[in-house]
Design an enzyme around this catalytic site. Structure first.
Site, mmCIF file in Angstrom:
data_model
loop_
_atom_site.group_PDB
_atom_site.id
_atom_site.type_symbol
_atom_site.label_atom_id
_atom_site.label_comp_id
_atom_site.label_asym_id
_atom_site.label_seq_id
_atom_site.Cartn_x
_atom_site.Cartn_y
_atom_site.Cartn_z
ATOM 1 N N GLU A 1 -3.501 1.140 -6.010
ATOM 2 C CA GLU A 1 -2.359 0.144 -6.411
ATOM 3 C C GLU A 1 -1.927 0.483 -8.066
ATOM 4 O OE1 GLU A 1 0.461 -1.229 -6.269
ATOM 5 O OE2 GLU A 1 -0.511 -1.806 -4.149
ATOM 6 N N CYS B 1 0.884 -1.096 0.146
ATOM 7 C CA CYS B 1 0.093 -0.034 -0.018
ATOM 8 C C CYS B 1 0.925 1.232 0.212
ATOM 9 C CB CYS B 1 -0.812 0.014 1.160
ATOM 10 S SG CYS B 1 -1.839 1.516 1.411
#
Length: 233
Positions: free
Chosen positions: A103, A2
Site C-alpha cells: 500500500e 489492494c
C-alpha cells in the site's frame, strides 16, 4: 484497496490448501501488478485446485473488451449489489495466496510504498471472486478476478483506509463452497486483526511493474518525519 502483492514462498502452497492434484512449480513474484496472471485456489468437484486468473475482473456480459472496466478490487460492502460482481460473489469465489501486500502512503507530493505482513503468518489468503468471459469474435475464453477489500484495520489505517479481505484457514471451506449462504460469507468480510500487522517501507522501485526481483521487498530507512503513526519494523 489492494494494488500490488507478492508471492515468493510457494513450496508450502499444495499442503497449505490441501490441493488434490500436483501443481507445477509456482515461480516467485515480488511485485504482482494488475493485468498480470495470478495464482488462485478454487473449489472443483474433485477438491481444491490451483488455477491462473488475470487480475482485473471482466464481467461475463462484456461486449467490447477495450471499453470494459477491469476491476482489480471489489468493495465487500457493495459487492452483492454491483452488476459487475454480484454473480461472481455468489457462485465463483477463490482464494488468492500472498506473502505480503503493498500500500502507498501519501507524503506531501510523493507516495511511499509499504510492504504489509502479518506477524507469524508468512502465507495468507486474500478473498477473490472470478468470472469467465467468452470473446464472441475469436472464441477465446479469459478467466479474470478481483480482490475483495474492506475497511483497514488499526495498523493499516495509519496510511490507507482500505485493505484486502483476509480469509482464515478455518474458513477456507466456507468461502470456497458454492452453496454457502450470503449470511455465512458476510461474516468473513471483516478487517483482519487476529495478528499484529507490520508495515515495512520499501523502495519506490515497486512503482514500476517492470521491477520484479527480491530487492522489491527489502525494507528501506525513511526520514523520521515520514514515520509518524506507522508501526514499522
Amino acid at each position: 484497496m489492494c494494488g500490488r502483492f507478492a508471492l515468493w514462498i510457494t513450496l508450502i502452497i499444495p499442503e497449505h490448501y490441501g490441493l488434490v492434484e500436483p501443481e507445477e512449480p509456482i515461480l516467485p513474484s515480488y511485485n504482482i501488478a494488475p493485468g498480470q496472471e495470478i495464482v488462485a485456489v478454487v473449489q472443483t468437484t474433485s477438491g481444491r485446485n490451483i488455477t491462473r486468473l488475470k487480475w482485473g475482473l471482466i464481467p461475463s456480459w462484456t461486449r467490447d473488451l477495450g471499453k470494459s472496466p477491469k476491476s482489480i478490487n471489489a468493495r465487500s460492502e457493495t459487492v452483492w449489489d454491483k452488476p459487475c460482481f454480484r454473480s461472481a460473489v455468489r457462485h465463483r469465489r477463490c482464494l488468492i495466496p500472498a506473502n505480503r501486500f503493498l500500500e502507498w502512503e501519501k507524503v506531501e507530493a510523493k507516495k511511499q510504498p509499504y510492504l504489509i505482513r502479518f506477524e507469524n503468518l508468512e502465507l495468507f489468503s486474500m478473498a477473490g471472486i472470478w468470472e469467465s468471459w467468452l470473446n464472441p469474435e475469436t472464441g477465446e475464453t479469459i478467466e479474470s478476478c478481483a480482490i475483495l477489500t474492506t475497511k483497514a484495520n488499526e495498523a493499516v489505517a495509519a496510511i490507507h483506509d482500505r485493505m484486502p479481505v483476509i480469509i482464515k484457514p478455518e474458513d477456507y471451506a466456507t468461502w470456497l463452497a458454492p452453496k454457502s449462504h450470503r449470511e455465512q460469507i458476510e461474516t468473513l468480510l471483516q478487517p483482519f486483526a487476529d495478528m499484529p500487522t507490520q508495515m515495512l517501507p520499501v523502495s519506490t522501485r515497486v512503482n514500476s511493474p517492470k521491477n520484479n526481483d527480491p530487492e522489491c521487498i527489502v525494507p528501506v530507512l525513511l526520514p523520521d518525519d515520514t514515520q509518524q503513526g506507522v508501526d514499522k519494523v
